[in-house]
Design an enzyme around this catalytic site. Structure first.
Site, short mmCIF file in Angstrom:
data_model
loop_
_atom_site.label_atom_id
_atom_site.label_comp_id
_atom_site.label_asym_id
_atom_site.label_seq_id
_atom_site.Cartn_x
_atom_site.Cartn_y
_atom_site.Cartn_z
N ASP A 415 0.40 -1.33 0.24
CA ASP A 415 -0.45 -0.10 -0.15
C ASP A 415 0.88 1.51 0.30
OD1 ASP A 415 -3.02 1.22 0.51
OD2 ASP A 415 -1.49 2.21 2.34
N GLU A 468 0.75 -0.18 -5.27
CA GLU A 468 -0.47 0.86 -5.05
C GLU A 468 0.58 1.55 -5.61
OE1 GLU A 468 -3.61 2.96 -4.00
OE2 GLU A 468 -1.71 2.19 -2.61
#
Length: 735
Positions: A415, A468
Site C-alpha cells: 500500500d 499500489e
C-alpha cells in the site's frame, strides 16, 4: 572476604534493592536469582503479595531453604547450600504456586540472532522476538524478547502477574538493544504487554508487542501468546505448482474484499463472519465466479476498524476480529484447496499514533523518524517508518515473510508506495527534507523496496508482489539488478482514472474524450500492470460503480456491463472490489454489508453472471493472457472512431493459433453492419456479448461473422458486425 548472612541477603545489593522493588532497576539478574559468594549461596526473589516462599530441589522436591522477606515491597532472600536446579513454592493469600525461577536461566538469544537483528537481516523475527513458547533447560515456558535500546527498564506484564511491572523485569542484551526473559510454565493464550521506563525515568503506557503473532480484537489492545505448534497444511500440491511457475503469464483476476463487510449476520448483532465461516461461504463464492485470487484489505491487527486495516499496529498478527491465527491458516488452506490464491494488502508506509503501539516505543522515536518533516503523515495523522534504520527495515521485511512463509500467502499488495518514494509527498515547500543529493526521491525507500522484493523472490518462489503506485516512477516492476524496484505487478491507476472519467460522461459527449479509453495502451507495456477497480473508487462520497454510470436504470446497467467487457478485454491483470460484481447501487459501507438482495432482480443477477463468464473466458483463452505482458500479442482493430464511440481490440495467443476481437460500442445507438478490419481470415465466433439476455441486456447481436475481402482499417479483410447499444462483444478466431 568473610560474608555475613545479612550482607549476602541485603547489604551487598542494598543500593539496588529500592530501585528493584520500585520496578526501576535495569539489571534485575544482578540481584534476583541464585548468586554464589565463596562457599555460600543466596537466592533472591521479588514476589509482591506473596506470604512465604520456599526453594525446593527440582528433581526431588526437597525443601532447600525458606526465603525470608527482606523488603516490604515483596523481596525475599535466603541461603541455600545447593547448586542443583530448583523451583519456588509460593504461598499466595488464596493459592499455592510452584514454578521455576525466571532469574535462574542464562542468556536466551544467541549472538548470531543479536547480530542479524542489528544488521536488519534477521528474517525470522516472528520466531525470535515477541513471545515464543519454548523449552529452556528442560522447562516449558515462554521466551519474551523485545527491541527497546533506549529504555532504562523493560518488564513483561500480563494476567499471570496481575499486570504488575515489578514482577518480571527483563535482561538487556546491550549489543542489540534487545531485552529478554524466560517465564516458566506460561503457555499460549495468555495476554501480555511490555511495561517500559524510558531513559529519563518516565513510566510509559504499557506497550503491545510489535512482533506479537496474536492479539486481542479491538477495542482491547493486549498481545496474546500464540501457539508455536505448526499448522497441518494440505496445500503441498498448490505450493509446488506455484513455485514451479513464476512467470505471471497466466490469468490473474482478483476479487478484492473487506472481510468485515462482505456478509454480516443481522440476527447476531450484525456481526461479521469468522475465518471458518468465510472459508465455507466466501471461498465457494469466489470459485463460482471464476476469480483466481482473493485480495483482502489488511487483516493485520489494527485498532480502528474505520481505517479498514490500513493503519495496522500488529504486522505479525492476523486480526482477532475473525478468529485465531490457526483459523486464519485454515482459511488460506481452504482457498488453496479450491484453487484460489490469496493476496494480502500490506502497509509498510506508516502506523497510527496510539500510545500503546509503536509510537515513541522506548521513549524515543524508535520505529518512526524523530523529525515530523520526515516522520509524520499529515494526510492520515500517522507516523512514518524510519527506513534508514536497519532494525526497522528488518522488522518490516520479516513481517512480509511471516505472511508469505508461515501462512502460505501467495502475494502482498504493498500500500501507498508513492507516499514512500517521494519525500515531498503531500507536503508544501519547507515541510520536507531533501535527500543527500538535494532531490525529492526517498533513497531509503528505494533501497528498501529493492531489498524487500529481492528477499521475497529468493525465499518465497511461490509468491509475487504488487505495488499500489500512482505516479510515473520508472521501473517499478523491473528487477533490482536492472535498476527497478522489483515488484511483479503495479496497479494501473492512470488507466482506472481515465476510463472511469470516460464512462461517467453522458454518451453524447464521449466522442470528445475518445482517447480516455485508448491512452492506456500508449504505456501499457512500460510496466507489468494490474487494472484495479478497487474499494477506493466506491467510498467517501464517490458513489458506487453503478452510480457513476449516466442515464436511466437500463443505461446504467448496460454501461456497467460494457465497461466490464472492455476491462476484461484490455491487457492487464484484473481486480474488482466486492459488490461491483452485482451492480450494487449504493457506495460501500464498511459497517454494513453487500446488498445481496439485489440478486433477486434479474438485471443485477445478470451482471454477476457476466463477471463469472468474463473470468472463465479469461482463464480459458490464451489470447486473453499472452498480451497482458507482451505487446506483440496486442493491436488495435479500431482506435480512432470517436464519432461512433467504437473500439476494437485484437489479442492473440503467443503462437498465433487463436485470437480474440473485443469490440465495444459506447453509445446507446445500435451499430448495424459495422465493418471492422481483422488480420485473420475465416470464422469469428461470438463467445460473449454483454447485451445478451442472460446478463439483463436486449439480446441484440449475432452468433458469428465471416471475413470478406473488403479492406477496412488498413487491413485487406474485414467482418460485418452488429454492435448492440452500450455493449462489448468478444469474438474468437481459431486457425
Amino acid at each position: 572476604m568473610r560474608y555475613e548472612r545479612t550482607d549476602l541477603m541485603t547489604g551487598t545489593v542494598q543500593e539496588g534493592l529500592q530501585a528493584l522493588v520500585d520496578g526501576r532497576h535495569g539489571d534485575p539478574f544482578s540481584i534476583l536469582g541464585r548468586h554464589q559468594y565463596g562457599e555460600l549461596i543466596v537466592v533472591r526473589a521479588l514476589l509482591p503479595g506473596a506470604l512465604t516462599v520456599e526453594v525446593i530441589e527440582a528433581e526431588t522436591g526437597k525443601v532447600l531453604a525458606e526465603l525470608e522477606p527482606i523488603h516490604e515491597g515483596g523481596l525475599f532472600a535466603g541461603l541455600t547450600g545447593s547448586m542443583a536446579p530448583y523451583r519456588f513454592r509460593i504461598h499466595w493469600p488464596d493459592a499455592v504456586q510452584e514454578m521455576e525461577d525466571p532469574y535462574s536461566f542464562g542468556m536466551l538469544l544467541g549472538d548470531l540472532d543479536l547480530h542479524l537483528i542489528g544488521q536488519g537481516t534477521h528474517y525470522d523475527l516472528g520466531r525470535t522476538l515477541g513471545a515464543i513458547p519454548v523449552e529452556q533447560d528442560g522447562v516449558q515456558g515462554v521466551r519474551f524478547a523485545v527491541w527497546a535500546p533506549n529504555a532504562r527498564r523493560v518488564s513483561v506484564v500480563g494476567d499471570f502477574c496481575a499486570w504488575d511491572g515489578r514482577r518480571y523485569p527483563m535482561r538487556l542484551r546491550p549489543q542489540a538493544g534487545i531485552w529478554e526473559l524466560f517465564i516458566p510454565r506460561l503457555t499460549h493464550g495468555e495476554r501480555y504487554k511490555f511495561e517500559i521506563i524510558d531513559a529519563h525515568g518516565n513510566l510509559l503506557p504499557q506497550k503491545a508487542d510489535p512482533v506479537a503473532r496474536a492479539s486481542e480484537a479491538a477495542p482491547s489492545t493486549a498481545s496474546i501468546i500464540a501457539s508455536s505448534k505448526p499448522f497441518r497444511w494440505s496445500d503441498e500440491e498448490w505450493m509446488r505448482a506455484k513455485r514451479a511457475d513464476r512467470s505471471g503469464e497466466a490469468a490473474i483476476s482478483v476479487y478484492e474484499v473487506h472481510l468485515g463487510s462482505w456478509i454480516r449476520v443481522p440476527e447476531e448483532d450484525n456481526r461479521s463472519l469468522d475465518w471458518v465461516e468465510l472459508s465455507q461461504r466466501l471461498v465457494p463464492y469466489v470459485k463460482e465466479l471464476g476469480f483466481t485470487h482473493i485480495e483482502m484489505l489488511p487483516i493485520m491487527e489494527h485498532p480502528f476498524g474505520g481505517s479498514w486495516g490500513y493503519q495496522p499496529l500488529g504486522l505479525f498478527a492476523p486480526t482477532g476480529r475473525y478468529g485465531t491465527p490457526e483459523d486464519f491458516a485454515y482459511f488460506i488452506d481452504r482457498c488453496h484447496a479450491a484453487g484460489i490464491g490469496v493476496i494480502l494488502d500490506w502497509v509498510p508506509a506508516h502506523f497510527p499514533t496510539d500510545v500503546w503501539g509503536l509510537a515513541n516505543f522506548d521513549g524515543t522515536a524508535l520505529y518512526e523518524h524523530a523529525d515530523p518533516r520526515e516522520g509524520f503523515h499529515k494526510d492520515w495523522n500517522t507516523l512514518i517508518y524510519n527506513l534508514g534504520r536497519n532494525e526497522v527495515k528488518g522488522f518490516l521485511i520479516a513481517s512480509a515473510l511471516e505472511w508469505l512463509e508461515h501462512y502460505h500467502v501467495d502475494a502482498l499488495r504493498v500500500d501507498a508506495v508513492a507516499s514512500m518514494l517521494y519525500r515531498d509527498y503531500s507536503r508544501d515547500a519547507g515541510e520536507w527534507i531533501p535527500n543527500k543529493y538535494g532531490g525529492r526521491e526517498n533513497l531509503e525507500s528505494v533501497e528498501f523496496f529493492k531489498h524487500l522484493n529481492s528477499i521475497v523472490h529468493e525465499r518465497c518462489p511461490h509468491a509475487f508482489t504488487v505495488a499500489e503506485e500512482s505516479t510515473a516512477w520508472p521501473g517499478v516492476t523491473k528487477p533490482p539488478e536492472e535498476g527497478g524496484l522489483g515488484f511483479d505487478f503495479k496497479w494501473n491507476m492512470g488507466w482506472m482514472h481515465d476510463t472511469l472519467h470516460y464512462i461517467e460522461d453522458d454518451p453524447i459527449y464521449r466522442k470528445y474524450h475518445h482517447g480516455g479509453m485508448t491512452f492506456g495502451m500508449v504505456y501499457a507495456y512500460s510496466e507489468r500492470f494490474m487494472l484495479p477497480i478497487s474499494h477506493d473508487e466506491v467510498v467517501h462520497g464517490k458513489g458506487s460503480l453503478f452510480g457513476k454510470m449516466p442515464g436511466d436504470h437500463w443505461q446504467k446497467m448496460a454501461n456497467l456491463r460494457a465497461y466490464f467487457g472492455f476491462m476484461w478485454g484490455h491487457p492487464g491483470k484484473k481486480l474488482l472490489f466486492m459488490g461491483c460484481e452485482l451492480g450494487q447501487e449504493t457506495e460501500w459501507n464498511h459497517d454494513g454489508s453487500i446488498v445481496w438482495d439485489l440478486l433477486d432482480q434479474p438485471d443485477h443477477a445478470g451482471v454477476q453472471r457476466l463477471i463469472g463468464d468474463l473470468n472463465k473466458l479469461y482463464v480459458q483463452e490464451p489470447a486473453l493472457q499472452f498480451s497482458d505482458l507482451h505487446p506483440e500479442g496486442f493491436e488495435w482493430a479500431v482506435s480512432d472512431d470517436a464519432e461512433n464511440c467504437v473500439y476494437g481490440m485484437l489479442r492473440s495467443a503467443q503462437d498465433r493459433s487463436s485470437a480474440m476481437l473485443i469490440a465495444s460500442n459506447m453509445t446507446p445507438v445500435p451499430r448495424e453492419g459495422y465493418r471492422m478490419g481483422v488480420p485473420f481470415e475465416g470464422r469469428w465466433e461470438v463467445v460473449l456479448n454483454t447485451d445478451a439476455g442472460i446478463y439483463g441486456g436486449g439480446n441484440l447481436g449475432q452468433s458469428e461473422a465471416w471475413t470478406e475481402p473488403h479492406p477496412a482499417h488498413g487491413r485487406a479483410s474485414s467482418i460485418l458486425l452488429t454492435l448492440p447499444p452500450l455493449a462489448t462483444v468478444f469474438l474468437r478466431w481459431r486457425a
